[in-house]
Scaffold this motif. Structure first.
Motif, PDB file in Angstrom:
ATOM      1  N   THR A  90       0.805  -1.217   0.000  1.00 15.78           N
ATOM      2  CA  THR A  90       0.000   0.000   0.000  1.00 15.78           C
ATOM      3  C   THR A  90       0.843   1.275   0.000  1.00 15.78           C
ATOM      4  O   THR A  90       0.317   2.364  -0.227  1.00 15.78           O
ATOM      5  CB  THR A  90      -0.927   0.035   1.234  1.00 15.78           C
ATOM      6  N   HIS A  91       2.144   1.134   0.261  1.00 11.55           N
ATOM      7  CA  HIS A  91       3.024   2.300   0.312  1.00 11.55           C
ATOM      8  C   HIS A  91       4.429   1.861  -0.127  1.00 11.55           C
ATOM      9  O   HIS A  91       4.855   0.740   0.178  1.00 11.55           O
ATOM     10  CB  HIS A  91       3.085   2.864   1.742  1.00 11.55           C
ATOM     11  N   PRO A  92       5.165   2.728  -0.850  1.00 12.88           N
ATOM     12  CA  PRO A  92       6.490   2.317  -1.324  1.00 12.88           C
ATOM     13  C   PRO A  92       7.489   2.012  -0.212  1.00 12.88           C
ATOM     14  O   PRO A  92       8.501   1.349  -0.468  1.00 12.88           O
ATOM     15  CB  PRO A  92       6.941   3.514  -2.175  1.00 12.88           C
ATOM     16  N   SER A  93       7.214   2.436   0.990  1.00  9.53           N
ATOM     17  CA  SER A  93       8.117   2.087   2.105  1.00  9.53           C
ATOM     18  C   SER A  93       8.103   0.582   2.370  1.00  9.53           C
ATOM     19  O   SER A  93       9.017   0.043   3.002  1.00  9.53           O
ATOM     20  CB  SER A  93       7.708   2.842   3.374  1.00  9.53           C
ATOM     21  N   GLN A  94       7.083  -0.125   1.868  1.00  4.66           N
ATOM     22  CA  GLN A  94       6.986  -1.578   2.043  1.00  4.66           C
ATOM     23  C   GLN A  94       7.748  -2.346   0.962  1.00  4.66           C
ATOM     24  O   GLN A  94       7.829  -3.573   1.009  1.00  4.66           O
ATOM     25  CB  GLN A  94       5.509  -2.003   2.019  1.00  4.66           C
ATOM     26  N   LEU A  95       8.323  -1.641  -0.003  1.00  2.00           N
ATOM     27  CA  LEU A  95       9.030  -2.313  -1.086  1.00  2.00           C
ATOM     28  C   LEU A  95      10.196  -3.154  -0.581  1.00  2.00           C
ATOM     29  O   LEU A  95      10.546  -4.174  -1.174  1.00  2.00           O
ATOM     30  CB  LEU A  95       9.561  -1.276  -2.097  1.00  2.00           C
ATOM     31  N   ILE A  96      10.804  -2.743   0.501  1.00  2.00           N
ATOM     32  CA  ILE A  96      11.945  -3.470   1.043  1.00  2.00           C
ATOM     33  C   ILE A  96      11.570  -4.889   1.468  1.00  2.00           C
ATOM     34  O   ILE A  96      12.423  -5.772   1.594  1.00  2.00           O
ATOM     35  CB  ILE A  96      12.556  -2.675   2.228  1.00  2.00           C
ATOM     36  N   GLU A  97      10.271  -5.132   1.663  1.00  2.00           N
ATOM     37  CA  GLU A  97       9.784  -6.459   2.054  1.00  2.00           C
ATOM     38  C   GLU A  97       9.458  -7.328   0.836  1.00  2.00           C
ATOM     39  O   GLU A  97       9.028  -8.473   0.987  1.00  2.00           O
ATOM     40  CB  GLU A  97       8.532  -6.301   2.924  1.00  2.00           C
ATOM     41  N   HIS A  98       9.669  -6.780  -0.360  1.00  2.00           N
ATOM     42  CA  HIS A  98       9.333  -7.507  -1.591  1.00  2.00           C
ATOM     43  C   HIS A  98      10.579  -7.830  -2.397  1.00  2.00           C
ATOM     44  O   HIS A  98      11.662  -7.308  -2.137  1.00  2.00           O
ATOM     45  CB  HIS A  98       8.377  -6.664  -2.455  1.00  2.00           C
ATOM     46  N   SER A  99      10.405  -8.707  -3.368  1.00  2.00           N
ATOM     47  CA  SER A  99      11.482  -9.027  -4.322  1.00  2.00           C
ATOM     48  C   SER A  99      11.478  -7.942  -5.406  1.00  2.00           C
ATOM     49  O   SER A  99      10.525  -7.839  -6.177  1.00  2.00           O
ATOM     50  CB  SER A  99      11.248 -10.395  -4.963  1.00  2.00           C
ATOM     51  N   LEU A 100      12.519  -7.163  -5.431  1.00  2.00           N
ATOM     52  CA  LEU A 100      12.595  -6.079  -6.404  1.00  2.00           C
ATOM     53  C   LEU A 100      13.555  -6.413  -7.531  1.00  2.00           C
ATOM     54  O   LEU A 100      14.570  -7.088  -7.331  1.00  2.00           O
ATOM     55  CB  LEU A 100      13.042  -4.785  -5.729  1.00  2.00           C
ATOM     56  N   ILE A 101      13.234  -5.923  -8.708  1.00  2.00           N
ATOM     57  CA  ILE A 101      14.087  -6.094  -9.885  1.00  2.00           C
ATOM     58  C   ILE A 101      14.570  -4.709 -10.302  1.00  2.00           C
ATOM     59  O   ILE A 101      13.777  -3.852 -10.702  1.00  2.00           O
ATOM     60  CB  ILE A 101      13.330  -6.779 -11.037  1.00  2.00           C
ATOM     61  N   LYS A 102      15.866  -4.493 -10.170  1.00  2.00           N
ATOM     62  CA  LYS A 102      16.461  -3.223 -10.569  1.00  2.00           C
ATOM     63  C   LYS A 102      17.127  -3.372 -11.940  1.00  2.00           C
ATOM     64  O   LYS A 102      17.688  -4.423 -12.247  1.00  2.00           O
ATOM     65  CB  LYS A 102      17.515  -2.760  -9.557  1.00  2.00           C
ATOM     66  N   VAL A 103      17.052  -2.287 -12.727  1.00  2.00           N
ATOM     67  CA  VAL A 103      17.642  -2.342 -14.063  1.00  2.00           C
ATOM     68  C   VAL A 103      18.298  -0.997 -14.381  1.00  2.00           C
ATOM     69  O   VAL A 103      17.826   0.059 -13.961  1.00  2.00           O
ATOM     70  CB  VAL A 103      16.571  -2.718 -15.116  1.00  2.00           C
ATOM     71  N   TRP A 104      19.422  -1.072 -15.114  1.00  2.00           N
ATOM     72  CA  TRP A 104      20.133   0.131 -15.537  1.00  2.00           C
ATOM     73  C   TRP A 104      19.189   1.061 -16.290  1.00  2.00           C
ATOM     74  O   TRP A 104      18.355   0.593 -17.062  1.00  2.00           O
ATOM     75  CB  TRP A 104      21.292  -0.287 -16.455  1.00  2.00           C
ATOM     76  N   PRO A 105      19.273   2.389 -16.086  1.00  3.65           N
ATOM     77  CA  PRO A 105      20.294   3.124 -15.330  1.00  3.65           C
ATOM     78  C   PRO A 105      19.833   3.575 -13.940  1.00  3.65           C
ATOM     79  O   PRO A 105      20.609   4.219 -13.234  1.00  3.65           O
ATOM     80  CB  PRO A 105      20.519   4.350 -16.215  1.00  3.65           C
ATOM     81  N   LEU A 106      18.595   3.267 -13.553  1.00  2.00           N
ATOM     82  CA  LEU A 106      18.069   3.765 -12.279  1.00  2.00           C
ATOM     83  C   LEU A 106      18.023   2.635 -11.253  1.00  2.00           C
ATOM     84  O   LEU A 106      17.026   1.915 -11.140  1.00  2.00           O
ATOM     85  CB  LEU A 106      16.673   4.378 -12.482  1.00  2.00           C
ATOM     86  N   PHE A 107      19.104   2.474 -10.494  1.00  2.00           N
ATOM     87  CA  PHE A 107      19.159   1.432  -9.477  1.00  2.00           C
ATOM     88  C   PHE A 107      18.558   1.909  -8.153  1.00  2.00           C
ATOM     89  O   PHE A 107      18.209   1.096  -7.301  1.00  2.00           O
ATOM     90  CB  PHE A 107      20.610   0.982  -9.271  1.00  2.00           C
ATOM     91  N   ASN A 108      18.480   3.204  -7.956  1.00  2.00           N
ATOM     92  CA  ASN A 108      17.742   3.818  -6.850  1.00  2.00           C
ATOM     93  C   ASN A 108      16.813   4.852  -7.484  1.00  2.00           C
ATOM     94  O   ASN A 108      17.144   5.410  -8.533  1.00  2.00           O
ATOM     95  CB  ASN A 108      18.683   4.494  -5.845  1.00  2.00           C
ATOM     96  N   TRP A 109      15.680   5.105  -6.864  1.00  2.00           N
ATOM     97  CA  TRP A 109      14.731   5.954  -7.568  1.00  2.00           C
ATOM     98  C   TRP A 109      13.841   6.766  -6.628  1.00  2.00           C
ATOM     99  O   TRP A 109      13.687   6.459  -5.454  1.00  2.00           O
ATOM    100  CB  TRP A 109      13.862   5.118  -8.496  1.00  2.00           C
ATOM    101  N   SER A 110      13.253   7.818  -7.216  1.00  2.00           N
ATOM    102  CA  SER A 110      12.305   8.671  -6.504  1.00  2.00           C
ATOM    103  C   SER A 110      10.901   8.415  -7.018  1.00  2.00           C
ATOM    104  O   SER A 110      10.699   8.126  -8.206  1.00  2.00           O
ATOM    105  CB  SER A 110      12.641  10.155  -6.722  1.00  2.00           C
TER     106      SER A 110
END
Length: 297
Positions: free
Chosen positions: A181-201
């Motif tokens: 329900t909120h992006p702060s919970q993303l850390i509890e999920h399996s995330l797939i990062k891809v170039w060029p934005l490995f961290n994001w707003s």
């Protein structure tokens, strides 16, 4: 006083064009310069040669004997020069060197690039696909397709469109994962990062902001592989909507946290500032800009 041969030849070139045009007005139109400029340059040529070339007392252009002699002496040379110059400029040929990121070439632009190749069969395309920063001048690059802001002001930038980023996951993954329900919970999920934005707003429609710099289950440099992993229930992808449109339309992916919008990343063409741009470069830039609006719809 010493005479500048190059300047004198330019004035003679203009003089021959004036005679061929039959008047100052037509010559100015053909040469894309004001009538006053043509007249001033002819006066300068007469001063350099210390002789009158044109009789200005009549409406029609009338040459003096010296003017006729000068025209006869140089008309063939000027015609030959113009012919060589036209052949050099107007024939689109040679190798066009393009640099671009891997994913955007293969997934978005390859169709347009192929259309350009068919339209101009005498232009060979050499495309360097690389996600790393390269020295465009050292690599001999004519045109680069790039994302984001470009710090080098010696290169001209032409916008092609904007990529809108968001979160996406497969129905299968969302059915098994805990509610988000909120992006702060993303850390509890399996995330797939891809170039060029490995961290994001991200930003909520109400104005709340969030920045994610946590871990990822999978980190890739290729969007094609990242999208496939996401479709195969691999996790939540932060990526550009344009790249996942087919999967969204087919129901293979769903938008996650749709009230939260990701970053926008501008895609541009970069080319070096030159006083005389090669025709192959001009044609490619024009072709890409014409097709870009359809690609980024």
């Amino acid at each position: 006083m010493a005479r500048c041969v190059g300047s004198e030849l330019q004035l003679i070139h203009l003089f021959v064009h004036l005679v061929n045009a039959g008047g100052f007005s037509q010559a100015a139109k053909e040469l894309c310069m004001p009538i006053a400029t043509v007249s001033r340059k002819i006066t300068k040529l007469e001063a350099l040669l210390d002789t009158q070339l044109i009789m200005r007392s009549t409406r029609k252009l009338r040459l003096t004997e010296e003017g006729s002699e000068l025209f006869s002496r140089y008309q063939d040379a000027v015609a030959h020069f113009d012919s060589c110059n036209d052949n050099r400029v107007e024939k689109p040929e040679g190798t066009l060197r393009i640099a671009a990121p891997v994913s955007i070439t293969s997934m978005i632009f390859i169709g347009v690039i192929n259309d350009f190749s068919k339209a101009y069969p005498d232009i060979q395309l050499h495309i360097t696909q690389n996600n790393s920063t390269i020295d465009l001048i050292d690599e001999g690059v004519d045109v680069a397709i790039v994302g984001g802001a470009q710090p080098d002001s010696s290169w001209v930038s032409k916008s092609l469109g904007v990529l809108d980023y968001g979160l996406y996951a497969s129905p299968g993954y969302l059915a098994k994962a805990q509610e988000l329900t909120h992006p702060s919970q993303l850390i509890e999920h399996s995330l797939i990062k891809v170039w060029p934005l490995f961290n994001w707003s991200m930003k909520h429609v109400d104005g709340e902001g969030f920045y994610y710099e946590g871990p990822a289950k999978l980190t890739l440099g290729d969007l094609h592989g990242a999208i496939k992993a996401t479709v195969d229930d691999g996790g939540i992808l932060y990526g550009p909507e344009l790249f996942v449109k087919p999967e969204l339309a087919a129901g293979k992916l769903l938008r996650v946290l749709p009230c939260w919008r990701g970053e926008q990343r501008r895609i541009s063409l970069l080319y070096h500032q030159r006083s005389q741009q090669p025709l192959k470069v001009k044609l490619f830039i024009e072709f890409m800009q014409q097709k870009a609006s359809c690609l980024f719809d």
